[in-house]
Structures are given as C-alpha cells and as structure tokens.
Design an enzyme around this catalytic site. Structure first.
Site, PDB file in Angstrom:
ATOM      1  N   GLU A 246     -15.830 -34.415  10.318  1.00 22.85           N
ATOM      2  CA  GLU A 246     -17.192 -34.832  10.657  1.00 22.85           C
ATOM      3  C   GLU A 246     -17.919 -35.161   9.356  1.00 22.85           C
ATOM      4  OE1 GLU A 246     -19.836 -31.730  12.089  1.00 22.85           O
ATOM      5  OE2 GLU A 246     -20.741 -33.122  13.518  1.00 22.85           O
TER       6      GLU A 246
ATOM      7  N   GLY B 113     -20.382 -21.247  13.347  1.00 27.59           N
ATOM      8  CA  GLY B 113     -20.135 -20.746  14.701  1.00 27.59           C
ATOM      9  C   GLY B 113     -19.059 -19.665  14.706  1.00 27.59           C
TER      10      GLY B 113
ATOM     11  N   GLY C 260     -25.080 -25.763  15.216  1.00 30.14           N
ATOM     12  CA  GLY C 260     -24.776 -26.034  13.811  1.00 30.14           C
ATOM     13  C   GLY C 260     -23.297 -26.283  13.641  1.00 30.14           C
ATOM     14  N   SER C 261     -22.796 -26.019  12.481  1.00 28.73           N
ATOM     15  CA  SER C 261     -21.403 -26.350  12.171  1.00 28.73           C
ATOM     16  C   SER C 261     -20.434 -25.365  12.825  1.00 28.73           C
ATOM     17  CB  SER C 261     -21.204 -26.330  10.656  1.00 28.73           C
ATOM     18  OG  SER C 261     -21.481 -25.037  10.171  1.00 28.73           O
TER      19      SER C 261
ATOM     20  N   LYS D 134     -34.393 -18.674  13.888  1.00 34.30           N
ATOM     21  CA  LYS D 134     -34.183 -18.956  12.466  1.00 34.30           C
ATOM     22  C   LYS D 134     -33.904 -20.450  12.372  1.00 34.30           C
ATOM     23  CE  LYS D 134     -31.753 -19.649   9.296  1.00 34.30           C
ATOM     24  NZ  LYS D 134     -31.890 -20.877   8.488  1.00 34.30           N
TER      25      LYS D 134
ATOM     26  N   GLU E 109     -23.157 -24.380  19.977  1.00 31.00           N
ATOM     27  CA  GLU E 109     -23.154 -25.858  20.063  1.00 31.00           C
ATOM     28  C   GLU E 109     -22.804 -26.354  18.677  1.00 31.00           C
ATOM     29  OE1 GLU E 109     -23.594 -27.438  22.767  1.00 31.00           O
ATOM     30  OE2 GLU E 109     -24.760 -26.118  24.083  1.00 31.00           O
TER      31      GLU E 109
ATOM     32  N   CYS F 103     -24.774 -34.842  16.255  1.00 29.40           N
ATOM     33  CA  CYS F 103     -23.560 -34.088  16.582  1.00 29.40           C
ATOM     34  C   CYS F 103     -22.588 -34.928  17.411  1.00 29.40           C
ATOM     35  CB  CYS F 103     -23.921 -32.806  17.312  1.00 29.40           C
ATOM     36  SG  CYS F 103     -25.050 -33.070  18.674  1.00 29.40           S
TER      37      CYS F 103
HETATM   38  P1  NAD Z   1     -25.087 -25.346   9.575  1.00 28.41           P
HETATM   39  O1  NAD Z   1     -24.060 -24.653  10.378  1.00 28.41           O
HETATM   40  O2  NAD Z   1     -24.926 -25.393   8.112  1.00 28.41           O
HETATM   41  O3  NAD Z   1     -26.506 -24.668   9.812  1.00 28.41           O
HETATM   42  C1  NAD Z   1     -27.041 -24.503  11.101  1.00 28.41           C
HETATM   43  C2  NAD Z   1     -27.954 -23.303  11.098  1.00 28.41           C
HETATM   44  O4  NAD Z   1     -27.177 -22.140  10.818  1.00 28.41           O
HETATM   45  C3  NAD Z   1     -29.054 -23.342  10.035  1.00 28.41           C
HETATM   46  O5  NAD Z   1     -30.219 -22.760  10.546  1.00 28.41           O
HETATM   47  C4  NAD Z   1     -28.471 -22.479   8.927  1.00 28.41           C
HETATM   48  O6  NAD Z   1     -29.449 -21.876   8.117  1.00 28.41           O
HETATM   49  C5  NAD Z   1     -27.746 -21.429   9.737  1.00 28.41           C
HETATM   50  N1  NAD Z   1     -26.668 -20.740   9.019  1.00 28.41           N
HETATM   51  C6  NAD Z   1     -25.949 -21.174   7.953  1.00 28.41           C
HETATM   52  N2  NAD Z   1     -25.072 -20.226   7.567  1.00 28.41           N
HETATM   53  C7  NAD Z   1     -25.224 -19.186   8.411  1.00 28.41           C
HETATM   54  C8  NAD Z   1     -24.591 -17.912   8.553  1.00 28.41           C
HETATM   55  N3  NAD Z   1     -23.633 -17.524   7.727  1.00 28.41           N
HETATM   56  N4  NAD Z   1     -24.989 -17.108   9.561  1.00 28.41           N
HETATM   57  C9  NAD Z   1     -25.942 -17.487  10.421  1.00 28.41           C
HETATM   58  N5  NAD Z   1     -26.603 -18.678  10.327  1.00 28.41           N
HETATM   59  C10 NAD Z   1     -26.239 -19.505   9.331  1.00 28.41           C
HETATM   60  O7  NAD Z   1     -25.240 -26.783  10.194  1.00 28.41           O
HETATM   61  P2  NAD Z   1     -26.279 -27.933   9.786  1.00 28.41           P
HETATM   62  O8  NAD Z   1     -25.779 -28.549   8.537  1.00 28.41           O
HETATM   63  O9  NAD Z   1     -27.687 -27.440   9.796  1.00 28.41           O
HETATM   64  O10 NAD Z   1     -26.156 -28.909  11.030  1.00 28.41           O
HETATM   65  C11 NAD Z   1     -25.129 -29.815  11.139  1.00 28.41           C
HETATM   66  C12 NAD Z   1     -24.078 -29.338  12.106  1.00 28.41           C
HETATM   67  O11 NAD Z   1     -24.675 -29.024  13.360  1.00 28.41           O
HETATM   68  C13 NAD Z   1     -23.065 -30.423  12.400  1.00 28.41           C
HETATM   69  O12 NAD Z   1     -21.777 -29.877  12.448  1.00 28.41           O
HETATM   70  C14 NAD Z   1     -23.494 -30.913  13.775  1.00 28.41           C
HETATM   71  O13 NAD Z   1     -22.494 -31.555  14.509  1.00 28.41           O
HETATM   72  C15 NAD Z   1     -23.976 -29.672  14.416  1.00 28.41           C
HETATM   73  N6  NAD Z   1     -24.857 -29.956  15.557  1.00 28.41           N
HETATM   74  C16 NAD Z   1     -24.398 -29.730  16.842  1.00 28.41           C
HETATM   75  C17 NAD Z   1     -25.202 -30.014  17.932  1.00 28.41           C
HETATM   76  C18 NAD Z   1     -24.728 -29.770  19.349  1.00 28.41           C
HETATM   77  O14 NAD Z   1     -25.554 -29.773  20.248  1.00 28.41           O
HETATM   78  N7  NAD Z   1     -23.447 -29.551  19.585  1.00 28.41           N
HETATM   79  C19 NAD Z   1     -26.470 -30.550  17.733  1.00 28.41           C
HETATM   80  C20 NAD Z   1     -26.904 -30.781  16.426  1.00 28.41           C
HETATM   81  C21 NAD Z   1     -26.085 -30.467  15.351  1.00 28.41           C
END
Ligand code: NAD
Length: 506
Positions: A410, A257, A252-253, A199, A275, A310
C-alpha cells in the site's frame, strides 16, 4: 468574514479561505470530562501544514496518565448513566443538535482538516462535511431502532434478548479523512449509549477536538466523549492496553491493527474492531459498457485525496485487447484533472501528501518501481512552484507485474499500477493475490461475469460498473488483513452493543 455553513461554502475563493484560516482561533488542548485541558506532562506536538511546512498549532501530547484520566471520566459517566441511560429520544435530540452545530461551523471544520493534512478544501466542503453530518444524523435516527427478540420457548418460560451499551469504547482514528473517519466510530458508539475516549491521529487532531466542544454545547454530558490527542506509540498504545476499556475501534494500518490485537490479548480481552489498509483492484474487461466512464473511475479511484484512501483503486487490471487504448485514454483524460496545488484553492483537487516523510517514502517507492521495470505512462507535475510542501506527482505505471513491490504494498499515494490480463480466471487470481481485501471494482457488460466476480473476489465491497460509491446503508470494511468489522450501516451500531439473554421461569 466569520464562519459559514455548507450552502455558502462553495462561493469562497482561495483568498477568502486563506484570510479565514489566518483568523482562526485554534485550541490544541485535549478534551476530557467536559473541558479542555493540557496534557499532564505539559508536552505538546507541532501540527504542521504539509502544503508549506509551517506550524499550524501546538497540540497537547497526551500520554498514559491522560488516557487513564479520560477512561476514568468515561467509566464514571457510563456508571452514572448520564448518557447511556438517557431515553433514546433524548440522546437522539442531542446528537441532532450536535450535527446542526457542526453544520453551522462547516467552514471551520473544513479549514482545520485542510491545513493539517492537505485535503483539498473543495473536497471537504462537497464530500467530507456532508458525509460527517449524514453519519451523525443516520446514527441518531437509528437509536430507537435497536431491538431485542422474544423466542419460542416452553410455556413455563419467557425468554427475551436485549442489546445494551458495551461501556467504555476507545476509538483510534487515522489522518486521511480526519473528522469523517473519527465520526464513523464515535457517532455509532455514542448512539448506542457508550462513553468514548478518542485518540485522533497526531497529524490531524484539531477538527475532532472542536467537534467535542460542540457536543458539550449541544448538551452532551461530561465524560460521554473525551478526546486525547497525542502520539500513537504513547496515547494510542495506552488506550489499546488499558484494562478498563471494553472495546477499541481502530482505523489505520494493518501493522498497528496487529499490535492492538496483541494488546487486547495481554490486557482484558477487550473487543476489537479493525479497519485497516488495502490494495484494491479494479478489473476492466474488454466488454465494459463505456471506456471513458471506466477510465474516469480509474483516475478518480487512485488520484482523489492524493491516493491517501484506504480503498484507493491502486491496481488497475486491464484485459489485453483494450490495454493500449486504456492507457492512451488514461493519459488523455487524466491530464489537467489532478494538478497539485494549494489545497485552500477551491479549484485544486490535489494537495500535498500528509507530510514530508510520507513524500520521501513514496518518491523512494516510485524510483523502486522504475528500477523493477514499471513504465511511467503518466505524471502530473505541479502547476506552480510549491516550495516547502510535501507534494508528489500523481503518477501511473504500466506493464506492472503482480510480483513488483508497487503491485503488492500500500503506497497511500496517487500512484496507479496498471497490468494486463488475458482471462477472467487470471484477473481474479491476480486481484486476490494480496494480503488485503477491502474493496474491488469490476467493469463489464456481461451480467453473469459481473456476478461471478462479486462471488469470487475476496473483499468487503465489490463495485460493478462504478467505483468508490455508496451511502450510509452500505457496510464498509474488509476481509483478510483489511480488517474484521464494518463501519457505516445499521449493523455497525449493533457492533457497539452487547447482547444479553433473559430466561425467566414463570
Ligand atoms: P497508523 O496505523 O499509523 O495510525 C492510525 C492511528 O493509530 C493514529 O491515530 C495513530 O496515532 C495510532 N497509532 C499508531 N501507532 C499506534 C500504536 N502502537 N498503538 C495504538 N495506536 C497507534 O495509520 P495512518 O498512517 O494514520 O493511516 C493510514 C492507514 O489507515 C492506511 O493503511 C489506510 O489504508 C488505513 N485506513 C483504513 C480505513 C478503513 O476504513 N479500512 C480508512 C482509512 C485509513
């Protein structure tokens, strides 16, 4: 002008790229069980170019039914062994072919990520595409390096261990490096013999959808890789809650997570690799080897990819005796380097943020920082009128206190928080005073101090006298609320396998 491979890519001008984008034939449908299809509901999402606010494409808005369909396709492919039971060499051959096809279409992949999330095209060509290809090839090369062991047992017993695919892996990826972040998950998961349902982020789904087409063309069987585009709260949530998904690998965030951890507990105790975010510090000691090099790394570490990184070095901790000189150098060396502009212009290294709402959030946080007493020492304004875009000024604030919001949250934006410190102990304390632990940088000529900082900093990666560097052998992932697993590296392939012990009475 048709597509081109990477070696030609550096020669295109802004006009070439703009013309190329205008001629792209974009398919925003999902990829399930070997073919493109619309969402069962027929719903779509508008993908919008953050550089001008214009619609790029309609993307299928997959929901729970589509996730279920894809999981069943992946489960079927897994059970039939059409992917996981192929010989390791055959799986590797298909993955190498896949990488070659992506390389041949590098311009298309670069353009798709740029128009969906604003990443500068030059960064796509010089960094993301080579990294994507290396990722696929690294894991393809690793497939037949996975081994079990035989252990020293009593003579009447043969005991061996083996590693097998986990089964159906769900992957959820962010938008900040759309193709690359997705590939860090799907390449090792596929190499280990799993079938995958991905996804991607709703802001940038087109490049991974296209990559799925090419895996199929390279001989990847139906069901091995499925991509369900859609909204996180719908398709992402459904994947996290699905009882027939054996593992979810998420980038993601931290907030999402945590939701996935709860969903795993409430469903089938699926394995979870997280991550998440970061608030990475860089520590600049007065004995650093070269101020210009260190300041350049500070600038690049927070301004590259508009700070939507990130591990962005968003907290710059500077020893008080070099504090004023550091700030002066920062101003001097950052000038003209990340001037916001059209990301399709190969001369531009700073595009817009991912969308208007991100921009509004960041502008609000910058106003908050000034209100809390941070002093703006650098702000790079756009070189031209960039109307309709989600642009912010790459900005640095000095005299930031560790308790200010700008030092704790962040921002995911090109905004640096510079703060002074007086001792190594204080620097380590400020650096570790965060819920995150993704990465840190240390600048010093003192070997012992460098090693002490490596020992004492609470983060998954510590760079000494460099920042944001590495290769595929380097595990990438966080401590604390930055996550619980590692991407890249051979060990990440093993995270997509599960162990089995065979105890045989002779
Ligand atoms: P996000 O958590 O909003 O979204 C990430 C993914 O999760 C997207 O595909 C989104 O559609 C999905 N998502 C959102 N809500 C969800 C839910 N309730 N259940 C399941 N999936 C859901 O994050 P973002 O805004 O896309 O990305 C930015 C974040 O990602 C920042 O916090 C950044 O630090 C982090 N990030 C971490 C790494 C790493 O390797 N540690 C790398 C890149 C980004």
């Amino acid at each position: 002008m048709s597509g081109m491979n990477l070696s030609e890519a550096g020669t295109w001008t802004r006009e070439d790229w703009t013309g190329f984008v205008g001629r792209l034939e974009i398919d925003g449908r999902m990829f399930v069980d070997g073919e493109r299809r619309a969402a069962e509901s027929g719903d779509t999402i508008d993908s919008v170019n953050p550089a001008d606010g214009k619609k790029v494409a309609s993307i299928a808005r997959g929901g729970r039914a589509d996730i279920d369909h894809a999981v069943r396709a992946a489960r079927r492919a897994h059970a039939n062994g059409v992917w996981g039971r192929k010989s390791p060499r055959e799986r590797a051959r298909i993955m190498f072919d896949w990488a070659d096809r992506i390389e041949a279409a590098a311009s298309e992949f670069s353009a798709l990520d740029t128009i969906e999330m604003g990443r500068p095209i030059a960064d796509m060509v010089e960094y993301d595409m080579p990294e994507v290809l290396t990722t696929i090839r690294f894991f393809a090369e690793s497939i037949d390096k996975v081994t079990g062991t035989t252990t020293a047992t009593d003579d009447s017993v043969l005991h061996y261990t083996l590693r097998q695919p986990i089964g159906v892996v769900g992957a959820i990826s962010p938008w900040n490096y759309p193709l690359m972040m997705a590939m860090w998950k799907i390449a090792p998961a596929l190499a280990a013999g799993n079938c995958v349902v991905l996804k991607p982020a709703e802001e940038a789904s087109l490049s991974v959808l296209r990559a799925a087409d090419l895996l199929r063309e390279a001989g990847g069987p139906a069901g091995a890789l499925n991509v369900i585009s859609g909204v996180g709260e719908e398709a992402g949530k459904a994947l996290g809650e699905h009882a027939d998904v054996d593992k979810v690998s998420f980038t993601g965030s931290a907030a999402v997570g945590k939701e996935l951890l709860r969903a795993a507990g409430d469903s089938n105790m699926k394995k979870l690799a997280l991550e998440c975010g970061g608030k990475s510090p860089q520590l600049f000691f007065a004995d650093l080897p070269d101020l210009d090099t260190a300041v350049d790394a500070a600038i690049d570490g927070i301004f590259v990819n508009m700070g939507e990184v990130c591990n962005a070095g968003s907290r710059l901790l500077v020893e008080r005796s070099i504090y004023d000189r550091f700030i002066e150098k920062f101003r001097e060396r950052a000038a003209g380097r990340y001037v916001p502009g059209d990301p399709l212009d190969p001369g531009v290294r700073c595009g817009p943020l991912v969308d208007r709402s991100a921009r509004d959030r960041v502008v609000g946080m910058m106003e908050g920082a000034e209100h809390e007493g941070a002093k703006k020492i650098f702000g790079e304004t756009a070189s031209e009128s960039l109307t309709g875009g989600a642009y912010v000024e790459p900005t640095a604030y000095a005299d930031v206190r560790p308790d200010m919001t700008i030092a704790r949250e962040e921002l995911f934006a090109p905004v640096a928080a510079i703060m002074p410190f007086d001792s190594e102990e204080e620097a380590i304390r400020i650096a570790n005073d965060t819920i995150y632990g993704l990465a840190a940088g240390v600048w010093t000529s003192d070997l012992s101090r460098g090693h002490r900082c490596v020992r004492d900093l609470e983060a998954g990666t510590i760079w000494v006298n460099t920042f944001d560097d590495g290769d595929m052998t380097q595990p990438f992932g966080g401590w604390k609320q930055s996550g619980n697993s590692r991407d890249k590296c051979f060990e990440s392939l093993l995270e997509y396998t599960q162990g089995k012990s065979a105890w045989i009475q002779l």
